[in-house]
Design a protein around this motif. Sequence first.
Motif, PDB file in Angstrom:
ATOM      1  N   ASP A 190      83.698  47.974  37.968  1.00 39.43           N
ATOM      2  CA  ASP A 190      84.390  49.230  37.305  1.00 39.43           C
ATOM      3  C   ASP A 190      84.763  50.143  38.195  1.00 39.43           C
ATOM      4  O   ASP A 190      85.620  50.915  37.832  1.00 39.43           O
ATOM      5  CB  ASP A 190      83.322  49.778  36.416  1.00 39.43           C
ATOM      6  N   ASP A 191      84.725  49.828  39.540  1.00 40.69           N
ATOM      7  CA  ASP A 191      85.423  50.783  40.499  1.00 40.69           C
ATOM      8  C   ASP A 191      86.637  50.513  40.884  1.00 40.69           C
ATOM      9  O   ASP A 191      86.857  49.575  41.546  1.00 40.69           O
ATOM     10  CB  ASP A 191      84.413  51.120  41.871  1.00 40.69           C
ATOM     11  N   GLU A 192      87.545  51.153  40.369  1.00 37.93           N
ATOM     12  CA  GLU A 192      89.000  50.575  40.641  1.00 37.93           C
ATOM     13  C   GLU A 192      89.245  50.757  41.645  1.00 37.93           C
ATOM     14  O   GLU A 192      90.333  49.945  42.447  1.00 37.93           O
ATOM     15  CB  GLU A 192      89.887  51.160  39.645  1.00 37.93           C
ATOM     16  N   LEU A 193      89.048  51.874  42.578  1.00 39.72           N
ATOM     17  CA  LEU A 193      89.610  51.940  44.017  1.00 39.72           C
ATOM     18  C   LEU A 193      89.092  50.717  44.864  1.00 39.72           C
ATOM     19  O   LEU A 193      89.504  50.429  45.539  1.00 39.72           O
ATOM     20  CB  LEU A 193      88.981  53.415  44.522  1.00 39.72           C
ATOM     21  N   ASN A 194      87.682  50.518  44.817  1.00 37.33           N
ATOM     22  CA  ASN A 194      87.118  49.526  45.520  1.00 37.33           C
ATOM     23  C   ASN A 194      87.870  48.191  45.036  1.00 37.33           C
ATOM     24  O   ASN A 194      88.205  47.498  46.090  1.00 37.33           O
ATOM     25  CB  ASN A 194      85.642  49.434  44.751  1.00 37.33           C
ATOM     26  N   GLU A 240      90.987  47.911  44.292  1.00 38.67           N
ATOM     27  CA  GLU A 240      92.273  47.877  45.002  1.00 38.67           C
ATOM     28  C   GLU A 240      92.160  47.712  46.378  1.00 38.67           C
ATOM     29  O   GLU A 240      92.947  46.830  46.970  1.00 38.67           O
ATOM     30  CB  GLU A 240      92.886  49.291  44.880  1.00 38.67           C
ATOM     31  N   LEU A 241      91.228  48.010  46.932  1.00 43.90           N
ATOM     32  CA  LEU A 241      90.672  47.847  48.337  1.00 43.90           C
ATOM     33  C   LEU A 241      90.530  46.600  48.846  1.00 43.90           C
ATOM     34  O   LEU A 241      90.915  46.018  49.819  1.00 43.90           O
ATOM     35  CB  LEU A 241      89.662  48.755  48.951  1.00 43.90           C
ATOM     36  N   VAL A 242      89.658  45.866  47.848  1.00 42.92           N
ATOM     37  CA  VAL A 242      89.176  44.525  48.171  1.00 42.92           C
ATOM     38  C   VAL A 242      90.453  43.681  48.053  1.00 42.92           C
ATOM     39  O   VAL A 242      90.410  42.811  48.844  1.00 42.92           O
ATOM     40  CB  VAL A 242      88.112  44.262  46.943  1.00 42.92           C
TER      41      VAL A 242
END
Lengths: 130, 527
Positions: free
Chosen positions: A9-13, A15-17
């Motif tokens: 659910d962590d969208e930033l995570n 994106e980075l992955v």
Amino acid sequence: MTKFFLLDDDELNNELVVLLMNSLGVFDVEVRTSGIDAIQYLEDCKMKAAFPDIMFVDLNMPGMKGLSFVNLFERKYKQYSPDTRIIILSNSILHSEKDEALKYESVIDYWNKPVTYKKLSETIHQIETE
Amino acid sequence: MHNPYPKEGVSAYSNKEGLSQTGDLLVNRDFINEIAFVTPDLITIFDVVSNKVIFANYENSFQNEQSNDDNFSVPDIVGMNLHIYPGDRKKAKEYIEKRYSLADSEMIEIELRNKFENEWGWIKIRSKVFKRNAQGKAIQIISFVTNITEKKKIAEEIKEKAYFIQQITDKIPDILIVYDIPEDKIVYVNRGLFLTLGYYPEEFYSSKPIKYENFLHPDDYQKRLAQMHVMHTLKPDEVRETELRIKDAAGKWRWFKVRDTFFKANEDGSLKQILNINQEITAEKEAEEAYLKEKLINDELKRINELMDTFVFSAAHDLKAPISNLRLLTNVIDCAEETEKKLKLQNKYSQIIERLDKTITGLIQVLALEKDSTSDLKKLKFLDIYNTVSKELTENIYVVNPNIHIDFSGCPSIFYIESYLVSIFRNLFTNALKYRSEERKLNIRIKTQRWGKGALLTFSDNGIGIDLSLFSDDLFKPFKRFSSQSSGSGIGLYLMKSMVRKNGGNIEIESYPGMGTTFKIHLLDYN
């Protein structure tokens, strides 16, 4: 070609992955941010008879929890894709959660966040050499 | 031995010789015979001069016998073959002597034990001067002898019963009070009053009207007065129960379970007297209070434990997430080859830091809530609180432009912690704005009603709603978010619930996806 799926659910995570995977030459990544969307994705996979090789699943999400998704996968979809493996992602500090997650046959590893370049490249390398 | 009493059908007998000696009596002879015939009493007329019974309505009464120790001799009594109990003989002799000196209108009486056949019983003798000589000296005495054995027996039984009741009423610790309604007076109290409360009955009897305010706890006084006011409607088989505090003689408040029951009716059947049974329950009440107090402490400890469980782990998780992201971002930047890409990625730091800041702010809010804030108590108008919050959120409200319907007429104000009430309104408002549906104009309805010792605040919107079947477990836990899109720190509902429950209030939520959400908040007045 290895297919990846990422549920968090962590969208930033996410994106980075995905960026990290891209830098490792992996571009076939599907991303979902909730259990319900993820189940819809599995339904699509079943229709197309094309499941991912590796699924990264976050444990702590609003609504459906990561382990509920894993459980559902094993009961309803694993028969169509017995080789799909799951890697758990978590920020949890509870050991009990890790033990519980590793009981599932499909779960091959449990990673504490963040996902790192090193771990990711090792895993991709391992899968591709199999 | 034979019964000295005339039996039915035995005719009266008169000693004509004796009567002829007293000329005046002749006039009355028929009359006396008439009476003597119908009365069950034994009637004798004793002539003092001749020392003889000159009239009796019973034949055998005339057999004069010599007295001896066993057979008590008093001329007119012995003549009747009475067998007076030896212990009563002295008393009988004195009685006989006394008869000679009676005034005209005077009549004396005595009760003596007498042997009938083989059984002891009681007789009552009444005597009066029947005739005097020229000097005024009594020369004839008339006596009436009645068998009062049965009457005595009944009296004894009544006495026995009364003693029995007395013993019971004296020994039970309950306080029994008989109160007369028309008289507005206490007419009986048992010793329980003294045993339990230490008052003497006089202290209770004396006041009229009864000064309840001297005995009843101020909090119970009005209630009791109201109960007394409708006491006349008490039915004969009805028991009315209440619990009251009564002050004992030492000034200590004691709890009583009070039962009002019908005791005595007026001639028309309406209630005249109530029997009021007061059972002390101070010990039970104190135990109950101690239990509740202990339960409150236990509940508080349990709540803190639960808070630690959910709060600490959730907080750790939520703090760790942005830190993981920071590390991940650093890793990604390291891997990026082009400088331009690196710079673009660096912008994401601020995004992560913002989230970290939100989480920490939330933490501080939760911790602040745990501190006592009851110093902030005051009477608050819901309308004022609403205005404060809508002013604070002017910009957001302007952008969304919702229809807002408010109605605080059902309960305009409450005694509450101001910062809490503001925070509750802010959270409700922010949620409604944040989770609005893009498909329709946002409607918000806010209403207050009286609810027990407080207010029921109902806050409804027609937003996207929450699927309670999926989220209800986590809904009020700290640091839980229910939508990936939401930007909050995830503690709003948790904070609201903690504030409301602090003094025993409660929150209920009704929500249907696609329809909207209604919060029902039971706010308990702090006053």
